[in-house]
Design a protein around this motif. Structure first.
Motif, PDB file in Angstrom:
ATOM      1  N   LEU A 199      17.271 -27.723-100.449  1.00 21.16           N
ATOM      2  CA  LEU A 199      16.071 -28.405 -99.961  1.00 21.16           C
ATOM      3  C   LEU A 199      15.764 -29.616-100.830  1.00 21.16           C
ATOM      4  O   LEU A 199      15.406 -30.688-100.312  1.00 21.16           O
ATOM      5  N   ASN A 200      15.892 -29.490-102.137  1.00 25.17           N
ATOM      6  CA  ASN A 200      15.626 -30.620-103.035  1.00 25.17           C
ATOM      7  C   ASN A 200      16.518 -31.806-102.707  1.00 25.17           C
ATOM      8  O   ASN A 200      16.072 -32.960-102.672  1.00 25.17           O
ATOM      9  N   ALA A 201      17.800 -31.531-102.461  1.00 28.66           N
ATOM     10  CA  ALA A 201      18.746 -32.602-102.149  1.00 28.66           C
ATOM     11  C   ALA A 201      18.410 -33.264-100.811  1.00 28.66           C
ATOM     12  O   ALA A 201      18.485 -34.494-100.673  1.00 28.66           O
ATOM     13  N   LEU A 202      18.023 -32.472 -99.833  1.00 28.60           N
ATOM     14  CA  LEU A 202      17.678 -33.023 -98.522  1.00 28.60           C
ATOM     15  C   LEU A 202      16.419 -33.875 -98.596  1.00 28.60           C
ATOM     16  O   LEU A 202      16.334 -34.943 -97.975  1.00 28.60           O
ATOM     17  N   GLU A 203      15.424 -33.426 -99.348  1.00 26.51           N
ATOM     18  CA  GLU A 203      14.183 -34.185 -99.476  1.00 26.51           C
ATOM     19  C   GLU A 203      14.438 -35.532-100.147  1.00 26.51           C
ATOM     20  O   GLU A 203      13.817 -36.544 -99.799  1.00 26.51           O
ATOM     21  N   ALA A 204      15.350 -35.560-101.089  1.00 25.05           N
ATOM     22  CA  ALA A 204      15.681 -36.828-101.739  1.00 25.05           C
ATOM     23  C   ALA A 204      16.313 -37.804-100.749  1.00 25.05           C
ATOM     24  O   ALA A 204      16.085 -39.022-100.828  1.00 25.05           O
ATOM     25  N   ARG A 205      17.080 -37.294 -99.816  1.00 27.11           N
ATOM     26  CA  ARG A 205      17.729 -38.156 -98.824  1.00 27.11           C
ATOM     27  C   ARG A 205      16.726 -38.730 -97.833  1.00 27.11           C
ATOM     28  O   ARG A 205      16.920 -39.854 -97.337  1.00 27.11           O
ATOM     29  N   VAL A 206      15.683 -37.980 -97.539  1.00 28.13           N
ATOM     30  CA  VAL A 206      14.682 -38.462 -96.587  1.00 28.13           C
ATOM     31  C   VAL A 206      14.101 -39.796 -97.050  1.00 28.13           C
ATOM     32  O   VAL A 206      13.908 -40.726 -96.251  1.00 28.13           O
ATOM     33  N   LEU A 207      13.806 -39.909 -98.326  1.00 29.70           N
ATOM     34  CA  LEU A 207      13.187 -41.120 -98.847  1.00 29.70           C
ATOM     35  C   LEU A 207      14.085 -42.339 -98.691  1.00 29.70           C
ATOM     36  O   LEU A 207      13.600 -43.470 -98.634  1.00 29.70           O
ATOM     37  N   ILE A 208      15.384 -42.122 -98.616  1.00 32.04           N
ATOM     38  CA  ILE A 208      16.331 -43.238 -98.617  1.00 32.04           C
ATOM     39  C   ILE A 208      16.828 -43.578 -97.210  1.00 32.04           C
ATOM     40  O   ILE A 208      16.896 -44.748 -96.826  1.00 32.04           O
ATOM     41  N   ALA A 246       7.330 -36.667 -92.808  1.00 31.57           N
ATOM     42  CA  ALA A 246       8.775 -36.450 -92.685  1.00 31.57           C
ATOM     43  C   ALA A 246       9.244 -35.376 -93.660  1.00 31.57           C
ATOM     44  O   ALA A 246      10.060 -34.514 -93.311  1.00 31.57           O
ATOM     45  N   GLN A 247       8.722 -35.416 -94.879  1.00 28.88           N
ATOM     46  CA  GLN A 247       9.102 -34.407 -95.870  1.00 28.88           C
ATOM     47  C   GLN A 247       8.626 -33.020 -95.452  1.00 28.88           C
ATOM     48  O   GLN A 247       9.347 -32.030 -95.608  1.00 28.88           O
ATOM     49  N   GLY A 248       7.393 -32.945 -94.907  1.00 30.41           N
ATOM     50  CA  GLY A 248       6.885 -31.656 -94.454  1.00 30.41           C
ATOM     51  C   GLY A 248       7.664 -31.110 -93.272  1.00 30.41           C
ATOM     52  O   GLY A 248       7.971 -29.910 -93.212  1.00 30.41           O
ATOM     53  N   THR A 249       7.996 -31.989 -92.323  1.00 28.85           N
ATOM     54  CA  THR A 249       8.776 -31.558 -91.163  1.00 28.85           C
ATOM     55  C   THR A 249      10.150 -31.067 -91.578  1.00 28.85           C
ATOM     56  O   THR A 249      10.657 -30.064 -91.055  1.00 28.85           O
ATOM     57  N   VAL A 304      18.707 -35.706 -88.269  1.00 27.80           N
ATOM     58  CA  VAL A 304      17.982 -36.922 -87.894  1.00 27.80           C
ATOM     59  C   VAL A 304      16.984 -37.307 -88.984  1.00 27.80           C
ATOM     60  O   VAL A 304      16.813 -38.488 -89.313  1.00 27.80           O
ATOM     61  N   LEU A 305      16.322 -36.321 -89.572  1.00 31.55           N
ATOM     62  CA  LEU A 305      15.342 -36.597 -90.624  1.00 31.55           C
ATOM     63  C   LEU A 305      15.985 -37.242 -91.847  1.00 31.55           C
ATOM     64  O   LEU A 305      15.350 -38.059 -92.527  1.00 31.55           O
ATOM     65  N   VAL A 306      17.218 -36.875 -92.141  1.00 31.55           N
ATOM     66  CA  VAL A 306      17.897 -37.482 -93.295  1.00 31.55           C
ATOM     67  C   VAL A 306      18.750 -38.673 -92.885  1.00 31.55           C
ATOM     68  O   VAL A 306      19.521 -39.200 -93.691  1.00 31.55           O
ATOM     69  N   GLY A 307      18.645 -39.097 -91.630  1.00 36.62           N
ATOM     70  CA  GLY A 307      19.329 -40.299 -91.179  1.00 36.62           C
ATOM     71  C   GLY A 307      20.819 -40.174 -91.010  1.00 36.62           C
ATOM     72  O   GLY A 307      21.557 -41.139 -91.229  1.00 36.62           O
ATOM     73  N   GLN A 308      21.291 -39.001 -90.596  1.00 38.51           N
ATOM     74  CA  GLN A 308      22.729 -38.793 -90.422  1.00 38.51           C
ATOM     75  C   GLN A 308      23.022 -38.352 -88.998  1.00 38.51           C
ATOM     76  O   GLN A 308      22.203 -37.665 -88.364  1.00 38.51           O
ATOM     77  N   ASN A 309      24.191 -38.746 -88.499  1.00 40.91           N
ATOM     78  CA  ASN A 309      24.612 -38.334 -87.166  1.00 40.91           C
ATOM     79  C   ASN A 309      24.728 -36.805 -87.122  1.00 40.91           C
ATOM     80  O   ASN A 309      25.454 -36.219 -87.921  1.00 40.91           O
ATOM     81  N   PRO A 310      24.006 -36.137 -86.197  1.00 40.02           N
ATOM     82  CA  PRO A 310      24.073 -34.672 -86.129  1.00 40.02           C
ATOM     83  C   PRO A 310      25.485 -34.128 -85.945  1.00 40.02           C
ATOM     84  O   PRO A 310      25.771 -32.994 -86.341  1.00 40.02           O
TER      85      PRO A 310
END
Length: 484
Positions: free
Chosen positions: A65-74, A177-180, A256-262
């Motif tokens: 989860l920590n790694a995914l949340e970091a990606r959301v910001l970028i 976005a982070q909460g979702t 989608v939240l982390v900006g990557q093709n599903p």
């Protein structure tokens, strides 16, 4: 001419600090005056601009989860949009601030000209002659519209408030976005736990089907018992496939939240070790000051207040000052000589004499827009307090429910095992076994869902208070995964 304009310039400079906008004050809010009902340690807060929200997701102790949340910001594209909008708003502020200062320009050029005399019909044998010359020119210009009544100043103030509102909008989108992402991730992990539990349950159903078939072959069970065992197994297998479907839906949402093709994104399954952070007994309501939607609404009120000043300034005359210094010469060496230079200094004023009420209507409209912004701000504050009340109640309820569900699940597991033994001994029919199996399965599922609900309720409370609660927080697995 110059000495006549000096008093006018001085007066314009003094008046440039005037403002027609009302003095701005943060609107009062109709909020509870004492405490939140769910937690008497809360008191009313005065909302202000958004501040740091903290890396609240670390409360759950999950490296993935920590790694995914970091990606959301970028890489989240919605956040990229809001960042661009904020940058655009800042650029608008710079443009409006520039309008307060004089505009200075310069032009330069060279012109080459000449005359040509050719042969006429009567001068057939004559030769053509020509003369040429060059003219050099340079001019400097300056213009300034003094902000006599604060129209430009209030425009800049409104743009700055709008930029701050845009910053709060970015913070709000980030928190959302982070909460979702967190709730989608916890739901996915809950589905993995259900799948693991159901795999074990299905294995038990298959053994039960084998036993029932053997008993039917021995004449100690009916064909209805076999069909019931088969139906129970088939329903469980169908549910297992549906869990895969739900997992994919949450996994693609996270992509989608982390900006990557599903299509190229996957989260590996892992053992479930959920952590539910302990919510402190007292959370000061000052954390509401960190809600970015409240900051956004308050900044829009400030922008609307500044716009009143912009519209009121239209009732007063506008003044423009201009100056020019130029030179024309036949050579560069004499271009800036006194004999070739000319200058001008001027002032112009404009005032609308009759507009049939248009300016008054614009002021009235600006005041109405301000009132609407105030109402939106107050409604946002009320909604914030409502969310905190509901989320505090949800956190308390899910936490209290957990112990009951844990006892129920353990009891149902024991009852299922007893009925299986009794069925093999021939003391109960298979209907009793089926009922016990269904009760045990539902109890296990409910326990898993309660743990996920506790995690998601904590996330919802974090969003409601605008970020991580202050003070020390003990991390402990207050909810542990049930054993199949």
């Amino acid at each position: 001419m110059t000495h006549r304009l000096l008093p006018l310039i001085a007066v314009s400079t003094l008046l440039a600090g005037c403002s027609m906008a009302p003095a701005y004050h943060v609107p009062t809010s109709v909020v509870p005056t004492s405490a939140f009902r769910a937690d008497p340690g809360w008191v009313a807060a005065t909302p202000s601009d958004a501040v740091a929200k903290g890396e609240w997701w670390r409360l759950f102790g999950d490296d993935t989860l920590n790694a995914l949340e970091a990606r959301v910001l970028i890489t989240n594209q919605n956040l990229a949009y809001y960042r661009a909008s904020y940058a655009q708003a800042l650029a608008t502020v710079r443009v409006d601030k520039a309008a307060l200062l004089p505009t200075v320009g310069v032009t330069a050029g060279v012109t080459r000209q000449g005359t040509v005399s050719g042969r006429t019909q009567s001068q057939i044998g004559g030769a053509a002659t020509s003369t040429t010359g060059s003219t050099f020119s340079a001019a400097g210009t300056a213009s300034w519209a003094p902000d006599l009544w604060g129209a430009l100043t209030n425009t800049t103030r409104g743009a700055r408030a709008a930029a701050e509102a845009s910053a709060a909008e970015l913070a709000n989108a980030t928190l959302s976005a982070q909460g979702t992402l967190a709730t989608s991730y916890f739901t996915l992990r809950g589905l993995d736990a259900q799948a693991q539990m159901l795999d074990t349950t299905i294995a038990g159903y298959r053994r039960a089907l084998v036993i029932t078939r053997n008993k039917f072959a021995a004449g100690t069970a009916t064909s209805a018992d076999v069909d019931t065992a088969q139906a129970t197994l088939s329903n469980a297998e169908a549910s297992r496939r549906d869990l895969d479907r739900q997992r994919i839906a949450n996994e693609t949402a996270i992509a989608v939240l982390v900006g990557q093709n599903p299509s190229t994104f996957a989260i590996a399954r892992s053992d479930w070790h959920p952590v539910v952070p302990e919510v402190p007994g007292v959370v000061p309501s000052a954390v509401l000051e960190r809600r970015p939607d409240i900051a956004n609404a308050e900044r829009l009120v400030a922008a609307a207040n500044a716009n009143i000043g912009v519209q009121r300034a239209a009732f007063f005359p506008s003044l423009s000052l201009s100056a020019q210094l130029g030179s024309n010469a036949g050579s560069l060496s004499s271009l800036f000589g006194a004999a070739t230079s000319v200058w001008s200094l001027g002032a112009s004023a404009a005032e609308t004499l009759l507009d049939w009420g248009a300016r008054s209507a614009k002021v009235a409209g600006a005041r109405a827009a301000y009132d609407a912004a105030v109402a939106t701000y107050r409604q946002t504050v009320l909604g914030a307090f409502q969310e905190v009340e509901s989320d505090l109640a949800g956190v308390d309820a899910f936490r209290a429910e957990y112990e009951h569900y844990r006892i129920a699940s353990q009891s149902a597991d024991r009852a299922e095992q007893v009925t299986r033994n009794e069925y093999q001994a021939g003391t109960v029919d298979f209907t009793t076994v089926t009922a016990a199996q269904a009760t045990a399965y539902n109890a296990r599922t409910t326990l898993i869902l309660n743990t996920v609900n506790q995690q998601n309720a904590a996330v919802s409370l974090i969003e409601a208070i605008g970020g991580q609660w202050t003070g020390a927080v003990d991390l402990h697995p207050s909810a542990t995964p049930p054993k199949p």
